[in-house]
Write a protein that holds these residues in place. Sequence first.
Motif, PDB file in Angstrom:
ATOM      1  N   ARG A  66       0.829  -1.203   0.000  1.00 39.52           N
ATOM      2  CA  ARG A  66       0.000   0.000   0.000  1.00 39.52           C
ATOM      3  C   ARG A  66       0.867   1.259   0.000  1.00 39.52           C
ATOM      4  O   ARG A  66       0.598   2.219  -0.748  1.00 39.52           O
ATOM      5  N   ASN A  67       1.912   1.277   0.831  1.00 35.34           N
ATOM      6  CA  ASN A  67       2.795   2.441   0.877  1.00 35.34           C
ATOM      7  C   ASN A  67       3.441   2.698  -0.479  1.00 35.34           C
ATOM      8  O   ASN A  67       3.520   3.838  -0.948  1.00 35.34           O
ATOM      9  N   ILE A  68       3.925   1.635  -1.107  1.00 33.77           N
ATOM     10  CA  ILE A  68       4.574   1.787  -2.415  1.00 33.77           C
ATOM     11  C   ILE A  68       3.562   2.263  -3.460  1.00 33.77           C
ATOM     12  O   ILE A  68       3.854   3.153  -4.266  1.00 33.77           O
ATOM     13  N   SER A  69       2.366   1.676  -3.457  1.00 32.61           N
ATOM     14  CA  SER A  69       1.348   2.040  -4.439  1.00 32.61           C
ATOM     15  C   SER A  69       0.923   3.497  -4.296  1.00 32.61           C
ATOM     16  O   SER A  69       0.731   4.206  -5.301  1.00 32.61           O
ATOM     17  N   LEU A  70       0.774   3.976  -3.064  1.00 27.02           N
ATOM     18  CA  LEU A  70       0.359   5.360  -2.842  1.00 27.02           C
ATOM     19  C   LEU A  70       1.459   6.341  -3.233  1.00 27.02           C
ATOM     20  O   LEU A  70       1.182   7.455  -3.672  1.00 27.02           O
ATOM     21  N   THR A  71       2.705   5.929  -3.064  1.00 22.35           N
ATOM     22  CA  THR A  71       3.819   6.807  -3.413  1.00 22.35           C
ATOM     23  C   THR A  71       4.072   6.811  -4.913  1.00 22.35           C
ATOM     24  O   THR A  71       4.480   7.831  -5.485  1.00 22.35           O
ATOM     25  N   PHE A  72       3.815   5.668  -5.563  1.00 22.49           N
ATOM     26  CA  PHE A  72       4.047   5.534  -6.999  1.00 22.49           C
ATOM     27  C   PHE A  72       2.760   5.072  -7.681  1.00 22.49           C
ATOM     28  O   PHE A  72       2.656   3.920  -8.125  1.00 22.49           O
ATOM     29  N   PRO A  73       1.740   5.938  -7.773  1.00 24.06           N
ATOM     30  CA  PRO A  73       0.461   5.520  -8.364  1.00 24.06           C
ATOM     31  C   PRO A  73       0.570   5.117  -9.827  1.00 24.06           C
ATOM     32  O   PRO A  73      -0.313   4.419 -10.346  1.00 24.06           O
ATOM     33  N   GLU A  74       1.655   5.516 -10.480  1.00 21.21           N
ATOM     34  CA  GLU A  74       1.822   5.185 -11.899  1.00 21.21           C
ATOM     35  C   GLU A  74       2.339   3.766 -12.107  1.00 21.21           C
ATOM     36  O   GLU A  74       2.300   3.253 -13.231  1.00 21.21           O
ATOM     37  N   LYS A  75       2.785   3.107 -11.048  1.00 19.79           N
ATOM     38  CA  LYS A  75       3.367   1.772 -11.186  1.00 19.79           C
ATOM     39  C   LYS A  75       2.280   0.697 -11.183  1.00 19.79           C
ATOM     40  O   LYS A  75       1.278   0.803 -10.463  1.00 19.79           O
ATOM     41  N   SER A  76       2.521  -0.330 -11.961  1.00 16.40           N
ATOM     42  CA  SER A  76       1.582  -1.455 -12.037  1.00 16.40           C
ATOM     43  C   SER A  76       1.691  -2.323 -10.788  1.00 16.40           C
ATOM     44  O   SER A  76       2.651  -2.202 -10.014  1.00 16.40           O
ATOM     45  N   ASP A  77       0.703  -3.196 -10.603  1.00 12.36           N
ATOM     46  CA  ASP A  77       0.756  -4.129  -9.476  1.00 12.36           C
ATOM     47  C   ASP A  77       2.007  -5.001  -9.542  1.00 12.36           C
ATOM     48  O   ASP A  77       2.609  -5.321  -8.517  1.00 12.36           O
ATOM     49  N   GLU A  78       2.384  -5.374 -10.748  1.00 17.54           N
ATOM     50  CA  GLU A  78       3.593  -6.201 -10.916  1.00 17.54           C
ATOM     51  C   GLU A  78       4.839  -5.436 -10.475  1.00 17.54           C
ATOM     52  O   GLU A  78       5.726  -5.993  -9.813  1.00 17.54           O
ATOM     53  N   ASP A  79       4.912  -4.150 -10.824  1.00 14.10           N
ATOM     54  CA  ASP A  79       6.048  -3.330 -10.406  1.00 14.10           C
ATOM     55  C   ASP A  79       6.100  -3.202  -8.881  1.00 14.10           C
ATOM     56  O   ASP A  79       7.174  -3.265  -8.281  1.00 14.10           O
ATOM     57  N   VAL A  80       4.934  -3.011  -8.279  1.00 10.75           N
ATOM     58  CA  VAL A  80       4.870  -2.878  -6.828  1.00 10.75           C
ATOM     59  C   VAL A  80       5.351  -4.156  -6.153  1.00 10.75           C
ATOM     60  O   VAL A  80       6.125  -4.122  -5.181  1.00 10.75           O
TER      61      VAL A  80
END
Length: 306
Positions: A66-80
């Motif tokens: 969740r922290n990574i996704s909120l910081t990098f909203p442009e990244k895909s689930d795979e990237d996260v």
Amino acid sequence: MGPLTSKKDDWLRRWGRNAEPLITWAVMGLGMLVRAMSASMARRFAWLIGDFIHHVVGLRRELVCRNISLTFPEKSDEDVRRIATAVYRNIATTFIDVLRFPLIRKVEDVEALVDIDVSPFWRGTDNGRTGAVVISGHYGNWELMATAFGMKAKPMTIIVKELSNKALDRAMNHFRTMNGNGVVYQAQAPREGMRLLNEGGVLAILADQSDPGASAYGEFLGRRATMFHGAAFFALRAKVPLFVGMCRHIDGGRYRVEMQEIETSDLKFCNEDIQTLSIRYTNVLEEYIYRWPEEWFWLHNRWKNA
């Protein structure tokens, strides 16, 4: 239900206290094991531990993603997921590297592990004649960075949080101080830190976590968060330079430490300038996290007190 719950809580606390020696012995035994390994084997072993904690135990896995996704909203689930895997591996590697600290006995040993340019420190402190504040974050191998700096430049005193497991706390501080560095607990830091700086010492602070006692707020990685003012307070109060040092992984199991002095000549010791300096070094921490997110300790809920 009240008395039953109380008895259960008491039992859990007693179990935790009784388990402390076992945890310490296990850590020390693990240290003996990894010191018998080659560096490459120890690194692969650390990755296995990181993968186990991430994929099997799932320690704070949802929080990390969740922290990574909120910081990098442009990244895909795979990237996260890819970043999260690297985060757990890096944390495990840092821990294993600390257990291997007894293998670092001379400057050549640390040079085989770390590329570090301490020239900004020499320039900013009149070749080490003045005190200094060095800040970093839970990034890369922050523990090894402190050891490398202490051996290549000048021994530093590190502000640390005391662990509830006293035996493990003593063991970790032994690893931290075995090559000349010192430690001071957070409760004693205001007094001891100022004394150290006034005597020309180097004070090291990790300035990236949430501060429950903070009264000031700002943005960290795009979200409202508490602002850590301690490093700015020390530097401006003692009138010493402030440096940011960041340690990150490079190829072949090695690390690179990059240091830079943060401008303070236009600031004085007042609340407004403490805030300004805090923003300046926080921006540097953010730059590294944005560029190499897998190096940061995303398991911590940096925004919990905002």
